[in-house]
Design a protein around this motif. Structure first.
Motif, PDB file in Angstrom:
ATOM      1  N   GLU A  47       0.814  -1.219   0.000  1.00  0.00           N
ATOM      2  CA  GLU A  47       0.000   0.000   0.000  1.00  0.00           C
ATOM      3  C   GLU A  47       0.851   1.274   0.000  1.00  0.00           C
ATOM      4  O   GLU A  47       0.463   2.271  -0.614  1.00  0.00           O
ATOM      5  N   LEU A  48       2.001   1.246   0.698  1.00  0.00           N
ATOM      6  CA  LEU A  48       2.815   2.454   0.846  1.00  0.00           C
ATOM      7  C   LEU A  48       4.053   2.454  -0.060  1.00  0.00           C
ATOM      8  O   LEU A  48       4.855   3.390   0.012  1.00  0.00           O
ATOM      9  N   GLN A 105       3.905   8.840   3.649  1.00  0.00           N
ATOM     10  CA  GLN A 105       3.602   7.440   3.945  1.00  0.00           C
ATOM     11  C   GLN A 105       2.908   7.314   5.297  1.00  0.00           C
ATOM     12  O   GLN A 105       1.976   6.516   5.447  1.00  0.00           O
ATOM     13  N   THR A 107       0.991   9.522   6.785  1.00  0.00           N
ATOM     14  CA  THR A 107      -0.397   9.985   6.642  1.00  0.00           C
ATOM     15  C   THR A 107      -1.255   8.904   6.005  1.00  0.00           C
ATOM     16  O   THR A 107      -2.378   8.648   6.458  1.00  0.00           O
ATOM     17  N   GLN A 108      -0.714   8.256   4.980  1.00  0.00           N
ATOM     18  CA  GLN A 108      -1.465   7.178   4.333  1.00  0.00           C
ATOM     19  C   GLN A 108      -1.611   5.978   5.275  1.00  0.00           C
ATOM     20  O   GLN A 108      -2.649   5.321   5.284  1.00  0.00           O
ATOM     21  N   LYS A 111      -4.415   6.677   7.574  1.00  0.00           N
ATOM     22  CA  LYS A 111      -5.676   6.534   6.833  1.00  0.00           C
ATOM     23  C   LYS A 111      -6.058   5.056   6.708  1.00  0.00           C
ATOM     24  O   LYS A 111      -7.208   4.681   6.909  1.00  0.00           O
TER      25      LYS A 111
END
Length: 133
Positions: A47-48, A105, A107-108, A111
Protein backbone atom coordinates in the motif's frame (compact mmCIF):
# COMPACT_ATOMS: atom_id res chain seq x y z
CA UNK A 1 -12.61 -63.93 22.18
CA UNK A 2 -8.98 -63.50 21.22
CA UNK A 3 -9.92 -61.51 18.06
CA UNK A 4 -12.00 -59.09 20.12
CA UNK A 5 -9.07 -58.36 22.43
CA UNK A 6 -6.76 -57.88 19.47
CA UNK A 7 -9.23 -55.49 17.81
CA UNK A 8 -9.57 -53.52 21.06
CA UNK A 9 -5.78 -53.32 21.36
CA UNK A 10 -5.50 -52.01 17.78
CA UNK A 11 -8.15 -49.37 18.44
CA UNK A 12 -6.41 -48.27 21.61
CA UNK A 13 -2.99 -47.98 19.97
CA UNK A 14 -4.17 -46.17 16.84
CA UNK A 15 -6.45 -43.91 18.87
CA UNK A 16 -3.53 -42.81 21.01
CA UNK A 17 -1.48 -42.06 17.87
CA UNK A 18 -4.24 -39.83 16.54
CA UNK A 19 -4.27 -37.86 19.81
CA UNK A 20 -0.53 -37.38 19.65
CA UNK A 21 -0.74 -36.12 16.07
CA UNK A 22 -2.95 -33.16 16.99
CA UNK A 23 -1.29 -29.82 17.77
CA UNK A 24 -1.33 -28.69 21.40
CA UNK A 25 -4.15 -26.36 22.34
CA UNK A 26 -3.00 -22.76 22.72
CA UNK A 27 -4.33 -20.56 25.52
CA UNK A 28 -7.15 -18.24 24.60
CA UNK A 29 -6.03 -14.95 23.12
CA UNK A 30 -2.57 -16.14 22.08
CA UNK A 31 -1.77 -15.33 18.48
CA UNK A 32 1.14 -16.49 16.38
CA UNK A 33 3.06 -13.23 15.86
CA UNK A 34 5.10 -14.26 12.81
CA UNK A 35 2.23 -14.83 10.31
CA UNK A 36 0.44 -11.69 11.53
CA UNK A 37 3.62 -9.62 11.19
CA UNK A 38 4.31 -10.97 7.73
CA UNK A 39 0.76 -10.33 6.57
CA UNK A 40 0.83 -6.79 8.04
CA UNK A 41 4.22 -6.05 6.48
CA UNK A 42 3.14 -7.31 3.07
CA UNK A 43 0.00 -5.18 3.16
CA UNK A 44 1.79 -2.03 4.33
CA UNK A 45 4.69 -2.55 1.88
CA UNK A 46 2.25 -2.90 -1.01
CA UNK A 47 0.00 0.00 0.00
CA UNK A 48 2.81 2.45 0.85
CA UNK A 49 5.38 1.29 -1.77
CA UNK A 50 8.10 0.68 0.84
CA UNK A 51 11.64 -0.40 0.02
CA UNK A 52 13.21 -3.52 1.55
CA UNK A 53 15.01 -1.71 4.41
CA UNK A 54 11.90 0.19 5.48
CA UNK A 55 9.80 -2.95 5.16
CA UNK A 56 12.19 -4.78 7.50
CA UNK A 57 11.94 -1.94 10.05
CA UNK A 58 8.12 -2.07 9.87
CA UNK A 59 8.19 -5.85 10.36
CA UNK A 60 10.43 -5.55 13.44
CA UNK A 61 8.30 -2.74 14.89
CA UNK A 62 5.15 -4.81 14.43
CA UNK A 63 6.72 -7.87 16.12
CA UNK A 64 7.79 -5.70 19.03
CA UNK A 65 4.26 -4.28 19.24
CA UNK A 66 2.75 -7.79 19.28
CA UNK A 67 5.06 -8.86 22.12
CA UNK A 68 3.99 -5.86 24.18
CA UNK A 69 0.32 -6.58 23.47
CA UNK A 70 0.72 -10.22 24.46
CA UNK A 71 2.36 -9.12 27.71
CA UNK A 72 -0.61 -6.85 28.45
CA UNK A 73 -3.09 -9.66 27.74
CA UNK A 74 -1.11 -12.10 29.89
CA UNK A 75 -1.04 -9.69 32.83
CA UNK A 76 -3.63 -9.74 35.59
CA UNK A 77 -4.83 -6.18 34.97
CA UNK A 78 -8.47 -5.25 35.29
CA UNK A 79 -10.36 -4.19 32.17
CA UNK A 80 -9.87 -0.44 32.61
CA UNK A 81 -6.11 -0.71 33.15
CA UNK A 82 -5.80 -3.18 30.28
CA UNK A 83 -7.54 -0.79 27.89
CA UNK A 84 -5.28 2.06 29.05
CA UNK A 85 -2.17 -0.08 28.52
CA UNK A 86 -3.33 -1.14 25.06
CA UNK A 87 -4.08 2.47 24.12
CA UNK A 88 -0.60 3.55 25.30
CA UNK A 89 0.91 0.69 23.30
CA UNK A 90 -1.01 1.81 20.21
CA UNK A 91 0.27 5.38 20.61
CA UNK A 92 3.84 4.10 21.02
CA UNK A 93 3.50 1.96 17.88
CA UNK A 94 2.19 4.93 15.90
CA UNK A 95 5.13 7.02 17.15
CA UNK A 96 7.54 4.27 16.05
CA UNK A 97 5.88 4.11 12.63
CA UNK A 98 6.14 7.91 12.34
CA UNK A 99 9.88 7.59 12.85
CA UNK A 100 10.17 4.85 10.21
CA UNK A 101 7.92 6.26 7.46
CA UNK A 102 8.19 9.57 5.65
CA UNK A 103 5.38 12.11 6.27
CA UNK A 104 3.33 11.17 3.18
CA UNK A 105 3.60 7.44 3.95
CA UNK A 106 2.73 8.04 7.60
CA UNK A 107 -0.40 9.99 6.64
CA UNK A 108 -1.47 7.18 4.33
CA UNK A 109 -0.67 4.63 7.08
CA UNK A 110 -2.98 6.46 9.51
CA UNK A 111 -5.68 6.53 6.83
CA UNK A 112 -5.33 2.76 6.30
CA UNK A 113 -5.50 2.11 10.03
CA UNK A 114 -8.64 4.25 10.34
CA UNK A 115 -10.33 2.26 7.56
CA UNK A 116 -9.56 -1.05 9.25
CA UNK A 117 -12.62 -2.51 10.99
CA UNK A 118 -12.52 -2.53 14.76
CA UNK A 119 -13.60 -5.27 17.13
CA UNK A 120 -17.25 -6.32 17.09
CA UNK A 121 -19.53 -4.57 19.55
CA UNK A 122 -20.20 -6.33 22.86
CA UNK A 123 -23.45 -8.26 23.13
CA UNK A 124 -26.38 -6.43 24.75
CA UNK A 125 -26.86 -7.12 28.46
CA UNK A 126 -23.91 -9.50 28.46
CA UNK A 127 -25.87 -12.11 26.54
CA UNK A 128 -24.14 -14.26 24.00
CA UNK A 129 -25.65 -14.61 20.56
CA UNK A 130 -26.83 -18.11 19.67
CA UNK A 131 -24.24 -20.29 17.96
CA UNK A 132 -25.03 -21.23 14.37
CA UNK A 133 -25.49 -24.94 13.93
Amino acid sequence: MNKKKLLLLYLLVFGSFSLLAQPPASPRGERPPKPNAERFTERITKELNLNAATSKKVHDAFLNNMKKMDAVFASKLDEKDRRAALEANKKAFEKTMKGILNPAQYTQFLKLEAERPGPPPPPPNGERPPRPR
